[in-house]
Design an enzyme around this catalytic site. Structure first.
Site: not given
Ligand code: NAD
Length: 297
Positions: A40, A43, A45, A88, A114, A181
């Site tokens: 992930g 984009s 994190i 994944v 991630n 979630y």
């Molecule tokens: P984001 O949408 O910017 O990044 C998520 C990435 O995961 C994307 O690039 C997407 O293409 C990839 N992805 C999704 N499904 C996938 C799959 N099946 N196989 C491979 N890649 C896949 O969002 P983010 O906020 O950077 O999310 C990253 C992590 O952080 C996630 O696990 C999310 O649940 C967690 N998170 C985010 C927040 C928030 O507020 N943004 C808070 C807590 C936890």
């Protein structure tokens, strides 16, 4: 709460600068000679962490289901970044990504599970959509287990490694998101505890990070659907006003910094830990006592 400083930072977000500014110029050598695989990482994190790791001497493999964006990200991050397409939910993709790290760099030191998705889901358990539940658990939980399994396969013989996972404050406290979630993210904390008990015997550390809300596409896409017609600056402002720590808001760089700490030797004796990055949000609830002249009998 959104003061001038916040507004200028919001503009940075809108310009895409948040993923480059503030950390790309801060270099170090905490991960010199290390190889990291981040799922992930096209984009949000994951991308911020890939940047941070590279700036600290690591070679990073960006594994993501978004091929075009993943390739662009790898190009943007330079010669120490490589992209591999990886969904994944497919164990063979995860296994291939790990094997790619070994064939390209001969080692895997850091595996950051991630990748994740959010979802829209009814608030009440009686309306739970189990198809949505299965889809979210497949990516957010099963995908993480696959990552840990295949990273362990190559780390155990070397008797070292650091595995990270992204959990969430929604898994620490109830009521911060809909159940699906929230359940998927609380599972990550359990996974880390369970796996730490085995991996410690092989010199491998495993930890997770629980971020507060950050306006990455995962969050802003959901809110754009909810607040139909709202522009992205408004949406980002909504997210950034959710926190309780005055004068700051949660950004991808905050999670990248936590990941750098946990991945590096700075955390050489830290395992099984859930590092909550939330400005203190989940550890208190303020009591609003009524003024003495407003007390009701
Ligand atoms: P984001 O949408 O910017 O990044 C998520 C990435 O995961 C994307 O690039 C997407 O293409 C990839 N992805 C999704 N499904 C996938 C799959 N099946 N196989 C491979 N890649 C896949 O969002 P983010 O906020 O950077 O999310 C990253 C992590 O952080 C996630 O696990 C999310 O649940 C967690 N998170 C985010 C927040 C928030 O507020 N943004 C808070 C807590 C936890």
């Amino acid at each position: 709460r959104v003061g001038l400083r916040k507004h200028s930072s919001i503009s940075r977000v809108l310009l895409g600068g948040i993923f480059n500014k503030g950390f790309s110029t801060q270099t170090g050598s905490k991960l010199e000679g290390k190889v990291a695989l981040i799922t992930g990482a096209a984009s949000g994190i994951g991308k911020a962490t890939a940047t941070k790791f590279i700036n600290n001497g690591a070679k990073v493999i960006i594994a993501d289901v978004q091929q075009e964006l993943g390739q662009e990200t790898a190009k943007e991050l330079g010669p120490n970044a490589a992209f591999i397409a990886c969904d994944v939910t497919k164990e063979s993709d995860v296994s291939n990504a790990v094997d790619f790290a070994i064939s390209k760099y001969n080692q895997l030191d850091i595996m950051y599970n991630n990748a994740g998705i959010a979802c829209q889901s009814p608030a009440s358990i009686v309306d739970l959509d189990l198809a949505v539940f299965d889809k979210v658990m497949n990516i957010n939980v099963r995908g993480v287990m696959a990552g840990i399994k295949h990273a362990s396969r190559v780390m155990i013989p070397r008797r070292r490694g650091s595995i990270l996972c992204t959990a969430s404050i929604t898994g620490v406290m109830g009521g911060l998101s809909q159940h699906t979630y929230s359940v998927s993210k609380s599972s990550i904390v359990g996974i880390v505890r369970s796996l730490a008990s085995e991996l410690c015997h092989h010199g491998i550390r495993i930890n997770c990070i629980s971020p507060f809300a950050i306006p990455t596409p995962l969050v802003t896409d959901e809110l754009t659907r909810l607040y139909q017609g709202a522009d992205s600056e408004t949406i980002i402002g909504v997210v950034n006003r959710l926190g309780t720590l005055e004068g700051a808001y949660c950004e991808p760089i905050d999670i990248a910094n936590a990941a750098l700490y946990l991945a590096s030797d700075d955390a050489k004796y830290v395992s099984g830990h859930n590092l909550v990055v939330d400005g203190g949000f989940t550890v208190f609830k303020s009591l609003a006592l009524p003024a003495p002249d407003k007390v009701e009998k």
